[in-house]
Design a protein around this motif. Structure first.
Motif, PDB file in Angstrom:
ATOM      1  N   VAL B  24     -21.606 -25.218  33.364  1.00  0.00           N
ATOM      2  CA  VAL B  24     -21.624 -24.300  34.508  1.00  0.00           C
ATOM      3  C   VAL B  24     -20.361 -23.771  34.575  1.00  0.00           C
ATOM      4  O   VAL B  24     -20.132 -22.549  35.067  1.00  0.00           O
ATOM      5  N   TYR B  25     -19.174 -24.606  34.624  1.00  0.00           N
ATOM      6  CA  TYR B  25     -17.814 -24.134  34.663  1.00  0.00           C
ATOM      7  C   TYR B  25     -17.146 -23.623  33.375  1.00  0.00           C
ATOM      8  O   TYR B  25     -15.995 -23.306  33.334  1.00  0.00           O
ATOM      9  N   CYS B  26     -17.865 -23.478  32.186  1.00  0.00           N
ATOM     10  CA  CYS B  26     -17.242 -23.177  31.091  1.00  0.00           C
ATOM     11  C   CYS B  26     -16.926 -21.758  31.130  1.00  0.00           C
ATOM     12  O   CYS B  26     -17.978 -20.911  31.255  1.00  0.00           O
ATOM     13  N   PRO B  27     -15.922 -21.272  30.981  1.00  0.00           N
ATOM     14  CA  PRO B  27     -15.725 -19.479  31.172  1.00  0.00           C
ATOM     15  C   PRO B  27     -16.405 -18.922  30.023  1.00  0.00           C
ATOM     16  O   PRO B  27     -16.820 -17.954  30.081  1.00  0.00           O
ATOM     17  N   LEU B  28     -16.255 -19.560  28.842  1.00  0.00           N
ATOM     18  CA  LEU B  28     -16.973 -18.910  27.590  1.00  0.00           C
ATOM     19  C   LEU B  28     -18.391 -18.637  27.317  1.00  0.00           C
ATOM     20  O   LEU B  28     -18.913 -17.804  26.657  1.00  0.00           O
ATOM     21  N   LEU B  29     -19.160 -19.749  28.199  1.00  0.00           N
ATOM     22  CA  LEU B  29     -20.525 -20.059  27.515  1.00  0.00           C
ATOM     23  C   LEU B  29     -21.430 -18.781  27.680  1.00  0.00           C
ATOM     24  O   LEU B  29     -22.336 -18.676  26.759  1.00  0.00           O
ATOM     25  N   SER B  30     -21.385 -18.023  28.815  1.00  0.00           N
ATOM     26  CA  SER B  30     -22.271 -17.106  29.013  1.00  0.00           C
ATOM     27  C   SER B  30     -21.763 -15.632  28.361  1.00  0.00           C
ATOM     28  O   SER B  30     -22.619 -14.858  28.164  1.00  0.00           O
ATOM     29  N   VAL B  31     -20.701 -15.774  27.797  1.00  0.00           N
ATOM     30  CA  VAL B  31     -20.071 -14.595  27.270  1.00  0.00           C
ATOM     31  C   VAL B  31     -20.070 -14.676  25.871  1.00  0.00           C
ATOM     32  O   VAL B  31     -20.360 -13.830  25.141  1.00  0.00           O
ATOM     33  N   ASN B  32     -20.054 -15.893  25.060  1.00  0.00           N
ATOM     34  CA  ASN B  32     -20.290 -16.123  23.653  1.00  0.00           C
ATOM     35  C   ASN B  32     -21.334 -17.235  23.368  1.00  0.00           C
ATOM     36  O   ASN B  32     -21.081 -18.292  23.455  1.00  0.00           O
ATOM     37  N   PRO B  33     -22.526 -16.787  23.243  1.00  0.00           N
ATOM     38  CA  PRO B  33     -23.635 -17.644  23.009  1.00  0.00           C
ATOM     39  C   PRO B  33     -23.482 -18.304  21.621  1.00  0.00           C
ATOM     40  O   PRO B  33     -24.217 -19.291  21.524  1.00  0.00           O
ATOM     41  N   ASP B  34     -22.537 -17.868  20.910  1.00  0.00           N
ATOM     42  CA  ASP B  34     -22.445 -18.752  19.341  1.00  0.00           C
ATOM     43  C   ASP B  34     -21.571 -19.994  19.714  1.00  0.00           C
ATOM     44  O   ASP B  34     -21.576 -20.735  18.867  1.00  0.00           O
ATOM     45  N   TYR B  35     -21.011 -20.040  20.973  1.00  0.00           N
ATOM     46  CA  TYR B  35     -20.320 -21.343  21.343  1.00  0.00           C
ATOM     47  C   TYR B  35     -21.229 -22.469  21.892  1.00  0.00           C
ATOM     48  O   TYR B  35     -22.017 -22.001  22.655  1.00  0.00           O
ATOM     49  N   PRO B  36     -21.257 -23.568  21.218  1.00  0.00           N
ATOM     50  CA  PRO B  36     -22.298 -24.615  21.692  1.00  0.00           C
ATOM     51  C   PRO B  36     -22.169 -25.065  23.036  1.00  0.00           C
ATOM     52  O   PRO B  36     -23.063 -26.047  23.662  1.00  0.00           O
ATOM     53  N   GLY B  37     -21.127 -24.623  23.874  1.00  0.00           N
ATOM     54  CA  GLY B  37     -21.017 -25.293  24.964  1.00  0.00           C
ATOM     55  C   GLY B  37     -20.231 -26.709  25.017  1.00  0.00           C
ATOM     56  O   GLY B  37     -20.427 -27.452  24.039  1.00  0.00           O
ATOM     57  N   PRO B  38     -19.475 -26.539  26.053  1.00  0.00           N
ATOM     58  CA  PRO B  38     -18.646 -28.379  26.413  1.00  0.00           C
ATOM     59  C   PRO B  38     -19.429 -29.469  25.959  1.00  0.00           C
ATOM     60  O   PRO B  38     -18.891 -30.583  25.386  1.00  0.00           O
ATOM     61  N   LYS B  39     -20.625 -29.516  26.466  1.00  0.00           N
ATOM     62  CA  LYS B  39     -21.394 -30.875  26.372  1.00  0.00           C
ATOM     63  C   LYS B  39     -21.900 -31.054  25.124  1.00  0.00           C
ATOM     64  O   LYS B  39     -21.303 -32.119  24.324  1.00  0.00           O
ATOM     65  N   GLN B  40     -22.226 -30.202  24.450  1.00  0.00           N
ATOM     66  CA  GLN B  40     -22.825 -30.069  22.998  1.00  0.00           C
ATOM     67  C   GLN B  40     -21.675 -30.288  22.064  1.00  0.00           C
ATOM     68  O   GLN B  40     -21.723 -31.162  21.022  1.00  0.00           O
ATOM     69  N   ALA B  41     -20.762 -29.362  22.188  1.00  0.00           N
ATOM     70  CA  ALA B  41     -19.333 -29.681  21.442  1.00  0.00           C
ATOM     71  C   ALA B  41     -18.557 -30.720  21.459  1.00  0.00           C
ATOM     72  O   ALA B  41     -17.983 -31.289  20.577  1.00  0.00           O
ATOM     73  N   GLY B  42     -18.541 -31.255  22.760  1.00  0.00           N
ATOM     74  CA  GLY B  42     -17.762 -32.422  22.992  1.00  0.00           C
ATOM     75  C   GLY B  42     -18.510 -33.706  23.074  1.00  0.00           C
ATOM     76  O   GLY B  42     -18.763 -34.139  21.932  1.00  0.00           O
ATOM     77  N   PRO B  43     -18.979 -34.498  23.947  1.00  0.00           N
ATOM     78  CA  PRO B  43     -19.630 -36.000  23.829  1.00  0.00           C
ATOM     79  C   PRO B  43     -20.582 -35.814  23.008  1.00  0.00           C
ATOM     80  O   PRO B  43     -21.017 -36.763  22.444  1.00  0.00           O
ATOM     81  N   ASP B  44     -21.690 -34.862  23.073  1.00  0.00           N
ATOM     82  CA  ASP B  44     -22.856 -34.884  22.361  1.00  0.00           C
ATOM     83  C   ASP B  44     -22.586 -34.889  20.856  1.00  0.00           C
ATOM     84  O   ASP B  44     -23.022 -35.758  20.054  1.00  0.00           O
ATOM     85  N   GLY B  45     -21.787 -33.931  20.562  1.00  0.00           N
ATOM     86  CA  GLY B  45     -21.474 -33.656  19.015  1.00  0.00           C
ATOM     87  C   GLY B  45     -20.685 -34.878  18.484  1.00  0.00           C
ATOM     88  O   GLY B  45     -20.809 -35.233  17.539  1.00  0.00           O
ATOM     89  N   GLU B  46     -19.750 -35.427  19.315  1.00  0.00           N
ATOM     90  CA  GLU B  46     -18.981 -36.646  18.894  1.00  0.00           C
ATOM     91  C   GLU B  46     -19.759 -37.750  18.276  1.00  0.00           C
ATOM     92  O   GLU B  46     -19.462 -38.357  17.416  1.00  0.00           O
ATOM     93  N   ARG B  47     -20.777 -37.974  19.050  1.00  0.00           N
ATOM     94  CA  ARG B  47     -21.697 -39.202  18.495  1.00  0.00           C
ATOM     95  C   ARG B  47     -22.313 -38.748  16.839  1.00  0.00           C
ATOM     96  O   ARG B  47     -22.176 -39.710  16.375  1.00  0.00           O
ATOM     97  N   SER B 337     -10.151 -19.608  41.653  1.00  0.00           N
ATOM     98  CA  SER B 337      -9.683 -20.020  40.617  1.00  0.00           C
ATOM     99  C   SER B 337     -10.682 -19.571  39.439  1.00  0.00           C
ATOM    100  O   SER B 337     -11.815 -20.410  39.386  1.00  0.00           O
ATOM    101  N   GLN B 338     -10.251 -19.100  38.468  1.00  0.00           N
ATOM    102  CA  GLN B 338     -11.187 -18.698  37.203  1.00  0.00           C
ATOM    103  C   GLN B 338     -10.344 -18.266  36.106  1.00  0.00           C
ATOM    104  O   GLN B 338      -9.185 -17.538  36.251  1.00  0.00           O
ATOM    105  N   CYS B 339     -10.976 -18.428  34.951  1.00  0.00           N
ATOM    106  CA  CYS B 339     -10.022 -18.220  33.712  1.00  0.00           C
ATOM    107  C   CYS B 339     -10.014 -16.703  33.453  1.00  0.00           C
ATOM    108  O   CYS B 339     -10.760 -16.076  33.591  1.00  0.00           O
ATOM    109  N   CYS B 340      -8.861 -16.308  33.085  1.00  0.00           N
ATOM    110  CA  CYS B 340      -8.414 -14.895  32.860  1.00  0.00           C
ATOM    111  C   CYS B 340      -8.876 -14.392  31.347  1.00  0.00           C
ATOM    112  O   CYS B 340      -8.878 -13.132  31.110  1.00  0.00           O
ATOM    113  N   GLY B 341      -9.045 -15.389  30.339  1.00  0.00           N
ATOM    114  CA  GLY B 341      -9.588 -15.006  29.116  1.00  0.00           C
ATOM    115  C   GLY B 341      -8.494 -15.030  28.131  1.00  0.00           C
ATOM    116  O   GLY B 341      -9.005 -15.131  26.910  1.00  0.00           O
ATOM    117  N   ILE B 342      -7.201 -15.074  28.402  1.00  0.00           N
ATOM    118  CA  ILE B 342      -6.445 -14.881  27.110  1.00  0.00           C
ATOM    119  C   ILE B 342      -6.341 -16.120  26.415  1.00  0.00           C
ATOM    120  O   ILE B 342      -6.207 -16.081  25.255  1.00  0.00           O
TER     121      ILE B 342
END
Lengths: 413, 415
Positions: B24-47, B337-342
Motif C-alpha cells: 500500500v505504501y510502495c510509491p512505485l507499485l500503482s505507477v509501474n505494474p512491471d514492478y512486482p511490489g515489495p512483498k513479492q520482490a522482497g520476502p516472498d521472492g527471497e524464499r 510525507s510521500q516520495c517525490c520520485g527522483i
C-alpha cells in the motif's frame, strides 16, 4: 524530548487516545513501529456482538455476562456506553463517517452476502435493521480482472435473502494498466487510480449497466485518502450506491488510519512512524521515566504519563515465545499461561484461549508489574488481557472505549 | 518437541506475515505494474532465490530503495534491504557506462568542476541534453545541477584555522553535492555552527557515501569507499570521541549509518552513534539548552517541509520541523510525507523519467496548492526534482536557518 503523554502504538487505540488528549491540549507523542491492524478493517466496528453464548441485539446489555477481568467490566456498562457514544464525533472531526449507536447493533453485508451485526459502520457500506436489506433489485459491479471481490457469491447470498441480483463488469482505462501484473491488482492500487476523470468514467459505466436496479454494489476500492471521491461517485450515479468489503488491504481502513493520523497532527500531536520503542526507563519508585526509541537513540521520550497501546500478538504488543507469553517493553504481568498446550483448542473454530492473553491491569487500567500497579502507565486496546475480541466481536469497541477512558483518566487526574 | 527460539535468516524475511501493508505504501507499485511490489520482490521472492538464484527477477531493478516498505512494515522486516541485497547478489548484467558515470560522483565532480564554466554551459544546451539522452540514456528533461568552479573543501581551507578556536567541535561530512555543486550550503552550516560556538572539522580524504554506487550495483567500489570513510571519520574525530559527525544530506547520513552495515557489510559501530543530520543535531542542542539561536525580527517566510524517503526512514523529520518552527517569522504548513520520485540517480535515467514524474505528481500538486515561499528539505536530489517539477524554491533547513539568523546576536548569546 519531553511530552505530557507518550503513547506506544499508533493504531486505532493509540490514535483515539492521542487525539482525545491532544484535543484537551496535552502535548502528545505516538510511537508507531509500522502500520496498524486498521488496514485489515472490514469497515465495521464491533462493540459487543456475543456474550455468554448469546447473540446480542443491544451490546451494552451483554456486558454483565462478561468475565470480571474484562475491560468493559472494569469500566462498567454505563461508562462503556458513554465512551462508545462519544466516538462517532471524534471520527467525524477527522473526516470519517460512522453510522450506528451503542443502543442496538445494526446489520450490514459480508462480502458473501451474509448478514453481519456491528456497532458502527463506515458510510461506504449499507446498514439496516431487521433481517432483510432495504432493496429489491440490485446490480453488483466489478472491475474486469479484479480478483479480490466475489460478485457471484455475493449475488447468491443476497438471492437467499430475497433480493434479485445481476452482476456486471466494467473496464476503466486507468485501472486496466494494473492488469499487466495480475498479482498486484489490489484494492489499494485500484483506489489510488480511481479519482478525477477515472471516477467520471466509472460513473458512466455503472449507469450503463444499472438498468432498473434500485441499488448498486461495488467493491470497496473508492477513496484512498478521503471520503470525497465516493461522495462524488454517488452524485454521478443515478441510484443508491454502496461498497462491499474486499480482501485486505482495506481501502477504508487505510483511509481511516490516515485521516485519524492527520487529525492528530492538526491538533499538534507528534506521530513517529516507523520508529519503535526499544526500552523503557523506570524511576526508582517503579514509575516510568522515559521511552527509548530505535531512531531517536539517546534522546529519550520523557513524559508525565504513558499509554501502552501496542496491540496484541498480531502487532507484537504481546509476544509469544515457544513457552512464554510476555509484554516486551516494560516486562508487565500478563494474563496468560506458560503451558503451551493450553494456548490452543485443537478445534480450529472453537474459542482459542490465546485470544484472551494480554496485559493484566488494576481497575484503573494501570498495568501490573511484578504484582504492583505502575501508577503513571495505562494500557488500552488489544494489548489488554481478559477479552476475546474474535468471539465477542468486541475488538474495535475495546480499542476505542478503553482509549477514551484512559485519556479521560489522564485529563482528570 | 524442540522449538527454534531465534530466527536465523539475514534481514529477517521469515518474520513477514504476508499482510501486504508494504504494497500500500510502495510509491512505485500503482505507477509501474512491471514492478512486482515489495512483498513479492522482497520476502516472498527471497524464499525462492535461496533455493535457486535462477528465480531472481530482473524487475527488481525498478525498486527505488526508498525504504517506505520498511517504514510501513509492522513486523520489522527489512524488505528494502532484502531487495537491494538480491540485486547485489544475483544481478549479473553488466553495469552500463551511463550508470557508472552517474554513480561515480567524485570522479564526475572533479572533472566537471575543473571545467565548471564550460560544463555548466554545455549541460544546459538542448543539443547536449539530446545527445546525452541518445548516447547515454540520461533523460533530456533533466538539468544537471551546476558545478562549482571551486569545491567546498577548497573554499573551507581559508576558514579551517579559525575553527580550532571554538570551545566545541563537530566533524562535517559534506558529501559530493555540497563539495562539487553547492558549496553555499556547507558554508551556511559552518557559519551557523560557528555562531553557536562550535568549530567545524572536515574528514580528510572524504569519499562519496556510496548511495549512488549501491543503487547502480558498483558494490565493491562502494565497499572500499565505505571502509575508507569510516577510518577517515575516526581519524577526524581523534580525541573528541563524543563529537558529532554531521551531515547536510539525509541520504549520505542514512547510507553511512544503516546501509554500510546492512548492505555493504562494513562495520561502522565505532562511529554510528556520532552520525547525525546537522538540522536534527542542532534541534536537539537547542532543546537541551546547549545552543541558543537568535533570529532577525524582520525575517518572514511561509515554509513547508518535504520529508525525503531517507529521513522518513531515519525517523528524524521531527527534528528538522522543530528547528524550522523555532524561527518566529516562519509560518509552517505541513505536507504529508510521500516520495517525490527522483530516488537519486533513478530519475535521471531515460527509462525511469515518466515513472519518476508520475510518482511525484501528487506531491507536486499539493505543494503547488500550498504555494510556500520555500520548501524545506534535507535531501539534495528531492530539491532538484521539486524545483524542476513545481518551480518552487527548495532549501536545506540549515540554509533557511542561516538566512533567518542574527549571527552577531547568536554568537554573543553562545559566548
Amino acid at each position: 524530548m519531553k511530552f505530557d503523554v507518550v503513547i506506544t502504538g499508533g493504531g486505532l487505540s493509540g490514535l483515539v487516545a492521542g487525539t482525545a488528549l491532544a484535543k484537551a491540549r496535552r502535548k502528545v507523542a505516538i510511537i508507531s513501529s509500522g502500520q496498524s491492524a486498521l488496514h485489515f478493517c472490514s469497515g465495521s466496528f464491533g462493540l459487543l456482538g456475543k456474550a455468554g453464548g448469546k447473540t446480542l441485539e443491544s451490546p451494552l446489555a451483554g456486558i454483565e455476562l462478561l468475565p470480571p477481568t474484562h475491560p468493559y467490566r472494569k469500566m462498567g456498562a454505563e461508562a462503556t456506553g458513554a465512551y462508545a457514544d462519544a466516538a462517532p464525533l471524534l471520527f467525524a472531526e477527522a473526516g470519517i463517517t460512522l453510522k450506528g449507536t451503542s443502543r442496538a447493533n445494526h446489520r450490514h453485508l459480508s462480502p458473501l452476502g451474509k448478514l453481519r451485526s456491528s456497532w458502527l459502520t463506515m458510510g461506504d457500506f449499507m446498514t439496516f435493521s431487521g433481517e432483510r436489506p432495504p432493496m429489491k433489485d440490485c446490480v453488483i459491479v466489478n472491475f474486469e480482472g479484479f480478483l479480490d471481490f466475489y460478485p457471484s457469491y455475493l449475488a447468491d447470498g443476497l438471492g437467499a435473502l430475497g433480493v434479485r441480483c445481476r452482476t456486471a463488469s466494467v473496464k476503466i482505462e486507468a485501472v486496466e494498466r494494473l492488469r499487466r501484473s495480475s498479482g498486484e491488482m489490489r484494492a489499494a492500487s485500484v483506489a489510488r487510480l480511481l479519482r478525477g476523470e477515472a471516477l467520471e468514467e466509472l460513473a458512466i459505466e455503472i449507469n450503463k449497466v444499472c438498468g432498473d436496479a434500485d441499488t448498486v454494489f461495488i467493491p470497496a476500492v473508492i477513496g484512498f485518502d478521503s471520503e470525497e471521491h465516493l461522495q462524488r461517485l454517488r452524485r454521478m450515479v443515478g441510484v443508491p450506491l454502496y461498497c462491499v468489503p474486499v480482501t485486505p488491504m482495506s481501502v477504508t481502513g487505510h483511509r481511516a488510519q490516515q485521516l485519524l493520523r492527520h487529525r492528530f497532527g492538526q491538533l499538534g500531536g507528534t506521530y513517529l512512524l516507523g520508529d519503535s520503542a526499544v526500552a523503557a526507563h523506570m524511576n526508582a519508585d517503579g514509575s516510568v521515566r522515559a521511552i527509548e526509541t530505535a531512531s531517536l537513540c539517546d534522546d529519550y521520550l520523557e513524559a508525565d504519563r504513558f499509554i501502552l497501546a501496542g496491540g496484541g500478538i498480531f502487532s507484537r504488543g504481546i509476544v509469544a515465545a515457544p513457552h512464554k507469553i510476555y509484554e516486551p517493553l516494560f516486562g508487565l504481568d500478563v494474563q496468560a499461561t506458560d503451558d503451551r498446550d493450553r494456548w490452543f483448542d485443537a478445534d480450529f473454530f472453537a474459542r482459542q484461549p490465546y485470544m484472551s492473553f494480554g496485559v493484566a491491569t488494576d481497575a484503573a487500567f494501570h498495568p501490573l508489574r511484578g504484582g504492583s500497579a505502575v501508577e503513571n502507565l495505562y494500557a488500552a486496546g488489544a494489548v489488554l488481557g481478559g477479552a476475546d475480541p474474535l468471539t465477542e466481536e468486541s475488538g474495535a469497541g475495546i480499542a476505542i472505549t478503553t482509549a477514551l477512558h484512559v485519556a479521560d483518566l489522564i485529563i482528570n487526574s | 518437541m524442540e522449538y527454534q527460539v531465534q530466527n536465523i535468516s539475514r534481514d529477517n524475511f521469515e518474520q513477514c506475515i504476508k499482510c501486504t501493508v508494504c504494497t500500500v505504501y510502495c510509491p512505485l507499485l500503482s505507477v509501474n505494474p512491471d514492478y512486482p511490489g515489495p512483498k513479492q520482490a522482497g520476502p516472498d521472492g527471497e524464499r525462492y532465490r535461496l533455493k535457486n538464484p535462477a528465480f531472481y527477477d530482473s524487475a527488481l531493478k525498478y525498486c527505488l530503495n526508498c525504504k517506505r516498505c520498511e517504514v510501513a512494515c509492522p513486523s520489522g522486516v527489512r524488505i528494502g534491504d532484502i531487495i537491494q541485497r538480491a540485486r547485489i547478489r544475483y544481478d549479473r548484467s553488466p553495469v552500463k557506462l551511463r550508470d557508472r558515470m552517474l554513480a561515480n560522483t567524485d570522479f564526475m565532480g572533479t572533472v566537471a568542476g575543473a571545467l565548471a564554466p564550460v560544463t555548466n554551459f554545455m549541460l544546459r544546451r538542448r543539443i547536449v541534453k539530446q545527445g546525452l539522452q541518445a548516447v547515454l540514456g540520461i533523460d533530456s528533461h533533466r538539468t544537471f545541477p551546476a558545478y562549482s568552479a571551486t569545491t567546498f573543501a577548497q573554499q573551507f581551507k581559508s576558514l579551517a584555522d579559525a575553527q580550532k578556536g571554538y570551545p566545541r567541535q563537530a566533524v562535517y561530512f559534506h558529501g559530493c553535492y555540497v563539495n562539487y555543486n553547492y558549496p553555499a550550503l556547507g558554508l551556511d552550516l559552518v557559519r551557523v555552527l560557528n555562531a553557536a560556538g562550535i568549530g567545524v572539522r572536515l574528514i580528510k580524504g572524504e569519499r562519496c557515501c556510496g548511495v549512488a554506487k549501491i543503487a547502480n550495483r558498483l558494490t565493491d567500489s562502494a565497499r572500499a569507499d565505505a571502509r575508507h570513510n569510516i577510518k577517515a571519520m575516526q581519524a577526524a574525530l581523534g580525541a573528541d570521541a563524543d563529537a558529532p559527525v554531521l551531515f547536510t544530506g539525509s541520504s549520505c547520513a542514512f547510507t553511512m549509518r544503516d546501509e554500510y552495515p546492512h548492505l555493504l557489510e562494513v562495520d561502522n559501530s565505532a562511529v554510528r552513534s556520532n552520525m547525525m543530520l546537522a538540522s536534527a543535531w542542532l534541534a536537539r542542542e537547542v532543546e537541551r539548552g546547549a545552543v541558543k539561536l537568535v533570529f532577525k525580527p524582520e525575517y518572514t517566510r511561509r515554509v513547508t517541509y518535504h520529508t525525503s524517503c531517507h529521513i522518513q526512514k531515519l525517523g528524524w523529520a521531527i527534528y528538522s520541523i522543530r528547528l524550522l518552527k523555532l524561527i518566529p517569522g516562519i509560518t509552517f504548513v505541513p505536507v504529508e510525507s510521500q516520495c517525490c520520485g527522483i530516488a537519486g540517480t533513478y530519475g535521471f535515467k531515460k527509462e525511469n523519467y515518466a515513472t519518476s514524474q508520475a510518482i511525484g505528481a501528487e506531491l507536486f500538486d499539493k505543494l503547488r496548492r500550498i504555494a510556500p515561499d520555500v520548501v524545506a528539505c534535507d535531501c539534495e536530489t528531492c530539491k532538484w526534482q521539486i524545483e524542476m517539477s513545481t518551480g518552487i524554491k527548495v532549501e536545506n533547513p540549515i540554509s533557511i536557518l542561516a538566512e533567518a539568523l542574527d549571527f552577531e546576536a547568536t554568537a554573543a548569546a553562545n559566548r
